[in-house]
Every structure is written in C-alpha cells, then in structure tokens.
Design an enzyme around this catalytic site. Structure first.
Site, PDB file in Angstrom:
ATOM      1  N   CYS A   1      -9.489  61.371 -83.158  1.00 42.66           N
ATOM      2  CA  CYS A   1      -8.305  60.511 -83.233  1.00 42.66           C
ATOM      3  C   CYS A   1      -8.736  59.167 -83.799  1.00 42.66           C
ATOM      4  O   CYS A   1      -9.537  58.460 -83.169  1.00 42.66           O
ATOM      5  CB  CYS A   1      -7.715  60.348 -81.832  1.00 42.66           C
ATOM      6  SG  CYS A   1      -6.274  59.256 -81.811  1.00 42.66           S
TER       7      CYS A   1
ATOM      8  N   CYS B   1      -0.763  57.658 -87.442  1.00 41.42           N
ATOM      9  CA  CYS B   1      -1.819  58.637 -87.128  1.00 41.42           C
ATOM     10  C   CYS B   1      -3.029  58.271 -87.972  1.00 41.42           C
ATOM     11  O   CYS B   1      -2.978  58.372 -89.198  1.00 41.42           O
ATOM     12  CB  CYS B   1      -1.321  60.046 -87.465  1.00 41.42           C
ATOM     13  SG  CYS B   1      -2.582  61.316 -87.276  1.00 41.42           S
TER      14      CYS B   1
HETATM   15  N1  LIG Z   1      -3.082  64.892 -82.759  1.00 42.10           N
HETATM   16  C1  LIG Z   1      -4.305  64.994 -83.561  1.00 42.10           C
HETATM   17  C2  LIG Z   1      -5.423  64.144 -82.918  1.00 42.10           C
HETATM   18  C3  LIG Z   1      -5.047  62.690 -82.889  1.00 42.10           C
HETATM   19  C4  LIG Z   1      -4.811  62.192 -84.243  1.00 42.10           C
HETATM   20  C5  LIG Z   1      -4.157  60.839 -84.343  1.00 42.10           C
HETATM   21  N2  LIG Z   1      -3.611  60.250 -83.149  1.00 42.10           N
HETATM   22  C6  LIG Z   1      -5.097  59.864 -85.021  1.00 42.10           C
HETATM   23  O1  LIG Z   1      -4.941  58.649 -84.862  1.00 42.10           O
HETATM   24  O2  LIG Z   1      -5.979  60.350 -85.785  1.00 42.10           O
HETATM   25  C7  LIG Z   1      -4.756  66.435 -83.596  1.00 42.10           C
HETATM   26  O3  LIG Z   1      -4.613  67.133 -82.615  1.00 42.10           O
HETATM   27  O4  LIG Z   1      -5.270  66.836 -84.649  1.00 42.10           O
END
Ligand SMILES: N[C@H](CCC[C@H](N)C(=O)O)C(=O)O
Length: 260
Positions: free
Chosen positions: A75, A199
C-alpha cells in the site's frame, strides 16, 4: 476485552488505522476484528489497517490489511502514512529503511507530513488495446478515459475486478484522464471493494504509463479525489522503470482508544 490505542492517518484521503505493535501488543488481532475496526458505521472506519512492527534489520516492518480484514499487498499511501507515524514515535532520523510485503523500501520525511516513499522497480508492463496492467507492489489495471469525472468507478471498476481474468486474485482498477501537465486518477480498490479517494500504488502505476517513449527521468503530478501527489521515476527501457518515488502528504487525523 482488550484496549486498542490507535492512530488515524490519511494520505490524500486514503485513510488508515495504525497501531504501534513493536512489542507485539496487538498480535492477537483477527481478520474479523480488522474488518470490524475498518467499518465506517460500526467501527473507526478506514480503507485499511497497519501495524508498525519491530524488525531486527530495518527501522521497522510494515504489516498491511485491507478493509475486508485480509492481509493486502503493498500500500503506497499506507507506507507513506506509516513512515509519518514512525517519525512521530521517534523512529529514524528523517531517513527510513523498512521492510514490507513486497520487499525493502527507503523513505524520507520533509517536516512532519510530506513523505517520499521509494517504490519497488517495475520490469513488466502489459499493454493491451485500451489498457495497461502492471504491478507496483499491488496489481493495477489502468484505463485512459476522456472524462474521468464521468466514469461510474464503482460499477465499471467492480466489473473489471470480478471479470473472468481477475476474479480469483482480484486487481485494483484505475481510470486516468490526461491533462497538459499531468493526470487525474480515480481508483476502484481491491479489498476495499469500492472507490477510494486515492491509491498510492495505483497513482504510481498510472504515472508510469503516462511517461513518453524517451528513456529519462520523469516527474508526474497526479491529481486524485483526495488531493495532489507526485511520482518521480526513471524510465530505463520500453517497459522498465527504476528509482520510483511516490511523494505527498501523510497526516494524523486523530488518535483514540477502542475495546475489542
Ligand atoms: N487495496 C490494494 C492495497 C492497498 C493499495 C492502496 N491503498 C495504495 O495506496 O497503494 C490491494 O489490495 O491491492
């Protein structure tokens, strides 16, 4: 019942519950309890939850859970928020070196809340007729659109995330609009199973696909629903990228206690 002392952080609207678990105080936490804590009506509410864990070889170790309670892949915004939290806890000297699910990360903090996070190198990018697919620590499907504000991100994103190819493992889905000096990215996030305001690994994936053909260093400003980020990287080949940095704000919103 056990008391949990938590810190709520957000990085351009991607928000997280963080606990200091360097002495193993929260090792008892279950996936179900993580899901309950992330619930926006019955819990604290967050896109994910992170533990600041002890590490023999690094400043700290990062453990990340998506809101569904299951351990997630990397993340980017979470990593930036965890660095800001580690700094608040007196860890490191402004330069950090930590271990996460996708390997080692370097990071720096400017002041108390602007964090620059080094992301893993990218050496393969699948480029289809209307999309890109790449892994920046988490898997990302990237689709360029004319008007990103007009996209039904929840339904269109969900349709791709649960299609025949991606249903088993899932993927994050990013919709990108090009502007003169950068991009605007909206994301349907796996494990949150909804649109998030930002994200980090998604913004990084989109920025890499925005680069031109020239093999050089790029700085891409990225607008998200939750604010502005910047992705810096060197393009070393047609589909290879190194020295990738995700840069932006990471802010403490509040801290509190809850019993589980
Ligand atoms: N939900 C994403 C992980 C967190 C990604 C996101 N919150 C970031 O800032 O990279 C997954 O399961 O691939």
């Amino acid at each position: 019942m056990n008391n949990i002392h938590f810190y709520k952080y957000q990085g351009t609207g991607n928000d997280f519950i963080i606990m200091d678990n360097r002495n193993g105080e929260y090792d008892w936490l279950t996936e179900e309890q993580v899901n309950e804590l992330c619930d926006r009506r019955f819990g604290i509410g967050a896109d994910g939850l992170m533990l600041l864990n002890k590490s023999e070889d690094y400043d700290f170790a990062m453990k990340y859970y998506n809101a569904d309670g299951r351990e997630g892949t990397m993340c980017g915004n979470g990593g930036r928020c965890l660095v800001a939290f580690a700094h608040k806890m007196g860890v490191g000297d402004g330069n950090f070196y930590f271990i996460a699910v996708d390997g080692e990360h370097a990071a720096t903090i400017d002041g108390d809340s602007w964090v620059n996070l080094k992301m893993k190198d990218v050496d393969t990018v699948e480029h289809g007729p209307l999309y890109y697919y790449l892994n920046t620590g988490s898997p990302h499907f990237v689709k360029y659109v004319e008007d990103v504000q007009a996209v039904d991100v929840f339904n269109e994103g969900r349709g791709i995330r649960y299609n025949d190819r991606f249903a088993a493992e899932g993927t994050n889905v990013n919709f990108v609009q090009k502007f003169e000096d950068g991009i605007f990215v909206r994301t349907y996030e796996r494990g949150v199973e909804d649109e998030t305001y930002s994200c980090g690994t998604g913004v990084t994936a989109a920025a890499l696909t925005f680069a031109g053909k020239e093999e050089k260093t790029y700085t891409v400003p990225v607008q998200t629903l939750g604010g502005q980020l910047e992705v810096k990287f060197t393009k070393t080949g047609e589909r290879t990228f190194e020295n990738i940095w995700l840069c932006g704000p990471a802010t403490l919103v509040f801290e509190g206690n809850i019993s589980k």
